[in-house]
Design an enzyme around this catalytic site. Structure first.
Site, mmCIF file in Angstrom:
data_model
loop_
_atom_site.group_PDB
_atom_site.id
_atom_site.type_symbol
_atom_site.label_atom_id
_atom_site.label_comp_id
_atom_site.label_asym_id
_atom_site.label_seq_id
_atom_site.Cartn_x
_atom_site.Cartn_y
_atom_site.Cartn_z
ATOM 1 N N ASP A 1 4.985 -8.254 34.679
ATOM 2 C CA ASP A 1 5.869 -7.223 34.167
ATOM 3 C C ASP A 1 5.331 -6.942 32.780
ATOM 4 O OD1 ASP A 1 8.321 -5.415 35.059
ATOM 5 O OD2 ASP A 1 8.432 -5.969 32.713
ATOM 6 N N ASN B 1 7.467 5.090 27.370
ATOM 7 C CA ASN B 1 7.587 6.216 28.282
ATOM 8 C C ASN B 1 8.901 7.081 27.221
ATOM 9 O OD1 ASN B 1 6.046 5.844 30.289
ATOM 10 N ND2 ASN B 1 7.926 4.749 31.426
ATOM 11 N N HIS C 1 5.778 9.883 29.537
ATOM 12 C CA HIS C 1 5.224 9.443 30.710
ATOM 13 C C HIS C 1 3.751 9.243 30.998
ATOM 14 C CE1 HIS C 1 9.409 9.675 31.495
ATOM 15 N NE2 HIS C 1 9.339 8.822 32.413
ATOM 16 N N ASP D 1 1.572 6.175 31.889
ATOM 17 C CA ASP D 1 0.511 6.176 32.854
ATOM 18 C C ASP D 1 -0.654 5.395 32.445
ATOM 19 O OD1 ASP D 1 2.390 7.190 34.651
ATOM 20 O OD2 ASP D 1 1.736 9.137 34.689
ATOM 21 N N GLU E 1 6.524 -0.998 36.451
ATOM 22 C CA GLU E 1 5.418 -1.497 35.675
ATOM 23 C C GLU E 1 5.449 -3.116 36.100
ATOM 24 O OE1 GLU E 1 9.437 -2.006 33.511
ATOM 25 O OE2 GLU E 1 8.164 -0.512 35.009
#
Length: 276
Positions: A148, A156, A161, A165, A191
């Site tokens: 993670d 974010n 975002h 990404d 994630e």
């Protein structure tokens, strides 16, 4: 053969054979050349051989010429029809190939995550189920890691975002570079990622996972102002009679231990019939 047997009626029809052979190639050019040669040969035979003229009436001669011409027309029609059939078959084959490609693309899309190109959650579950069954039956070595990205929500929130990404893609690139070709890497969700290590012992899987963690921690991301991100991970070794859900739950528990103990680390256990 025709010149040597001028009295044998109908022998001139053998001139149709070379024209018939040209049908194999479905070539109008080859058929036309064959027809012109045969037509010329028939003229030569009639005008250059007195024996042939003596044993052949004008009616027979013109009948032979007509049969040669008629044969050419019939063969030409056969070639055109054959070309149409081949064209239809070719178009059908191309459509089938296009459909096969589309099906493969759709199948790949259904198995992979659109953003990262990794296996998606469903494919990971199916793959893990297969490996667990195989490991349970053959005692193959198998490890599962759940990873993670630490504090990903803040990326974010602070950078958007789109930046998030991009960071995901960078992290995935490192994971793939440090993974072996026989390892299975999947995006479990958001994630979070999962890696199934095969053909490795526990130490090798742990070393590979630590190498990923360090490489990710050192990677700079221009999308977030040149900052870095870290990952936390849990690693579980498979042992006999362990179900798939228990296998994943243990690795996931170690992930949360890593999160709670300060992040940017790998938590694991060497117990449960650890394979040396």
């Amino acid at each position: 053969m025709i010149l040597a047997n001028p009295g044998l009626p109908g022998l001139q029809m053998t001139l149709l054979l070379p024209m018939a052979i040209s049908l194999i190639y479905l070539s109008k050019l080859k058929l036309t050349i064959s027809f012109l040669i045969n037509f010329t040969c028939l003229l030569v035979i009639y005008f250059m051989s007195e024996a042939s003229r003596a044993d052949m009436t004008p009616y027979e001669y013109f009948a032979y010429l007509f049969i040669i011409v008629a044969g050419y027309i019939v063969y030409l029609a056969v070639i055109e029809r054959g070309a149409e059939v081949l064209s239809t078959l070719r178009q059908a084959a191309e459509k089938e190939e296009d459909l096969l490609i589309q099906n493969r693309v759709m199948e790949r899309l259904s198995k992979t995550d659109a953003l990262t190109g990794l296996y998606n959650h469903k494919t990971f579950q199916n793959t893990l189920d297969t490996f667990v069954q195989r490991a349970d039956q053959s005692a193959m070595q198998l490890q599962l890691a759940v990873l993670d990205i630490d504090n990903f929500k803040s990326i974010n929130d602070n950078f958007g975002h789109s930046a998030g990404d991009s960071v995901l893609k960078h992290v995935v690139k490192v994971i793939l570079e440090k993974s072996a070709s026989n390892d299975v890497v999947a995006r479990y969700g958001g994630e979070e990622f999962a890696i199934v290590f095969t053909e490795k012992n526990f130490d090798q899987a742990l070393a590979s996972l630590e190498e990923m963690r360090r490489a990710i921690a050192e990677l700079r991301h221009p999308e977030i102002g040149g900052g870095t991100v870290t990952i936390s991970a849990g690693l579980q070794n498979y042992y006999g009679s362990l179900s798939k859900s228990e296998f994943f739950k243990k690795a996931d528990t170690y992930l949360y231990d890593a999160k709670n103990n300060g992040k940017n680390q790998v938590q694991h256990s060497r117990s449960y019939n650890y394979f040396v």
